[in-house]
Design a protein around this motif. Structure first.
Motif, PDB file in Angstrom:
ATOM      1  N   TYR A   1      53.486  40.942  34.478  1.00  0.00           N
ATOM      2  CA  TYR A   1      52.398  40.043  34.844  1.00  0.00           C
ATOM      3  C   TYR A   1      52.009  40.224  36.313  1.00  0.00           C
ATOM      4  O   TYR A   1      50.838  40.210  36.659  1.00  0.00           O
ATOM      5  N   ILE A   2      53.005  40.367  37.169  1.00  0.00           N
ATOM      6  CA  ILE A   2      52.728  40.572  38.588  1.00  0.00           C
ATOM      7  C   ILE A   2      51.952  41.873  38.786  1.00  0.00           C
ATOM      8  O   ILE A   2      50.971  41.933  39.546  1.00  0.00           O
ATOM      9  N   ALA A   3      52.381  42.920  38.078  1.00  0.00           N
ATOM     10  CA  ALA A   3      51.700  44.216  38.178  1.00  0.00           C
ATOM     11  C   ALA A   3      50.267  44.108  37.666  1.00  0.00           C
ATOM     12  O   ALA A   3      49.342  44.713  38.225  1.00  0.00           O
ATOM     13  N   SER A   4      50.087  43.317  36.607  1.00  0.00           N
ATOM     14  CA  SER A   4      48.740  43.132  36.051  1.00  0.00           C
ATOM     15  C   SER A   4      47.837  42.420  37.052  1.00  0.00           C
ATOM     16  O   SER A   4      46.658  42.775  37.199  1.00  0.00           O
ATOM     17  N   LEU A   5      48.383  41.393  37.729  1.00  0.00           N
ATOM     18  CA  LEU A   5      47.601  40.681  38.738  1.00  0.00           C
ATOM     19  C   LEU A   5      47.210  41.610  39.884  1.00  0.00           C
ATOM     20  O   LEU A   5      46.064  41.607  40.338  1.00  0.00           O
ATOM     21  N   LYS A   6      48.166  42.415  40.336  1.00  0.00           N
ATOM     22  CA  LYS A   6      47.876  43.349  41.420  1.00  0.00           C
ATOM     23  C   LYS A   6      46.802  44.343  41.014  1.00  0.00           C
ATOM     24  O   LYS A   6      45.939  44.725  41.807  1.00  0.00           O
ATOM     25  N   ALA A   7      46.853  44.754  39.746  1.00  0.00           N
ATOM     26  CA  ALA A   7      45.882  45.726  39.243  1.00  0.00           C
ATOM     27  C   ALA A   7      44.474  45.147  39.195  1.00  0.00           C
ATOM     28  O   ALA A   7      43.485  45.884  39.200  1.00  0.00           O
TER      29      ALA A   7
END
Length: 434
Positions: A316-322
């Motif tokens: 989820y964190i990676a998705s937000l950063k993306a």
């Protein structure tokens, strides 16, 4: 006379896709729902899917004073049009600009002093609070066992005095004396005629109510209607006597705002899937892709993260950063500037810090303006409720379409800037992430 086209020229340049006209108490607002979940569900649906091309109208028996009080107590959206005091006052926009043309209509065969004089002769009538006495509305309490007799006699006396009035009894206790041309139904008819004259008649209109003073809303031709499941007996009786068998009016299975969402789906007026009802946002398909959905989705995820309701995982964190440009910036209401990636990283340490607490986040007035073929400037109010404290930031974001497929591929946040809404500053700003 106010031109609606002028008021909304920066909002809607053509006929609204949907206009919702809703009563507030026990219809849009459920006073038996301490978490306000049905209202928050409606808010997320409206801002994500309808705000950009539809109109929200609140039609309430409340005076401006009590209406503004309710707005401070509940997580209500800002309507485009407000009809107050049982259809005797129409105002536009967040500045609540009054409609002078409506005032002129109501002045016909109306004399407030005569109404006061005649009603004072009825000991059964008890004046309501001073805030509820308006230029074209005189309001009383009367026992329901005496209401019909009083209304008949009062109507006769006022007619003999040369007045043309309307008496509306609702809630089993409230009696309003209005000009004959007033009322929620007449106000809606006036509004629809005005929009039609300007060539912006809504494609569909949905009226929503729960009590006797909402009955008129369901009498307007070509308007859909929903009586919420908790509708009072007086409205259900009116329906049985006047509109039974009308397929354009339903008695919802759900309470309050949830019943309104139900009606949107029943009449096929558009999407009725609120982002708050979606566990995985990828599953939520929009009829009309717009930046508003991106904003609602982002802040709803933020709420779930703080409440410990989203999975605590790097995915989820990676998705937000993306979803953020690597150079994207965030300017806090205090003036401090950080990168959005720094803010997202800081979120990791706040997972579940509001678990079990009264913590809610919602957005209001999400309006986007194209600044290029694939870029938008999005302005909105971001509200955060934490316990008894409610704070709000006026927010401006720059968002780009992701990929070559346009907005349908999603969005990338480029920058966010916030400033406190006056009167709603947060006391402790040590934890203010977005």
């Amino acid at each position: 006379m106010i031109l609606i086209g002028t008021i909304f020229m920066d909002r809607i340049t053509k006929a609204a896709r949907l206009m919702i006209v809703s009563d507030l108490d026990h219809t849009m607002v459920d006073h038996h729902d301490p978490e306000n979940m049905s209202l928050l569900r409606f808010n997320a649906l409206w801002e994500s899917n309808y705000r950009h091309d539809s109109l929200l109208v609140f039609s309430t028996g409340r005076s401006p004073t009590l209406y503004k009080q309710l707005r401070k107590e509940k997580p209500m959206l800002t309507p485009d049009i407000t009809i107050m005091s049982v259809g005797t006052e129409i105002t536009y926009g967040s500045s609540m600009l009054p409609d002078d043309g409506w005032v002129k209509i109501l002045n016909q065969k109306w004399d407030r002093n005569v109404v006061i004089e005649e009603t004072s002769k009825f000991p059964e009538l008890t004046l309501q609070a001073e805030t509820e006495q308006r230029p074209h509305k005189v309001s009383f309490y009367v026992d329901k066992t005496k209401a019909q007799v009083v209304m008949k006699e009062l109507s006769s006396r006022l007619e003999k005095r040369g007045l043309d009035v309307k008496l509306i009894y609702s809630g089993g206790m409230d009696l309003d004396v209005l000009p004959q041309g007033a009322g929620k139904g007449q106000a809606l008819s006036y509004l629809l005629n005005k929009l039609k004259t300007e060539g912006t008649l809504p494609v569909n209109t949905l009226a929503c109510g729960d009590s006797g003073n909402d009955a008129e809303l369901f009498s307007i031709p070509d308007v859909y209607g929903v009586m919420v499941s908790n509708a009072q007996e007086e409205l259900l009786q009116w329906h049985a006597e006047n509109a039974k068998g009308n397929p354009n009016i339903i008695h919802a299975k759900e309470r309050c705002a949830a019943g309104i969402i139900e009606a949107i789906g029943h009449f096929n007026l558009g999407s009725n899937t609120s982002p708050r009802d979606v566990a995985d946002f990828v599953e939520c398909k929009l009829d009309h892709v717009n930046p508003g959905y991106e904003v609602v989705k982002f802040y709803l995820f933020y709420e779930r993260w703080r409440r410990g309701e989203a999975a605590n995982c790097e995915t989820y964190i990676a998705s937000l950063k993306a979803s953020c440009d690597p150079t994207a910036t965030f300017v806090f209401p205090t003036g401090v500037e950080k990168t959005l990636h720094e803010c997202i990283y800081a979120m990791k340490g706040c997972y579940g810090d509001q678990k079990g607490k009264q913590f809610r986040v919602w957005v209001d007035r999400v309006l986007s303006t194209p600044t290029g073929s694939n870029t938008w400037l999005v302005k909105f109010d971001k509200w955060e409720l934490s316990g008894d404290e409610r704070c709000c930031c006026v927010t401006t974001a720059k968002i780009n379409a992701k990929g070559s497929g346009g907005a349908s591929d999603g969005y990338t946040w480029v920058s966010v800037q916030q400033k406190w809404l006056e009167g709603y500053e947060k006391k402790d700003t040590s934890i203010w992430l977005f």
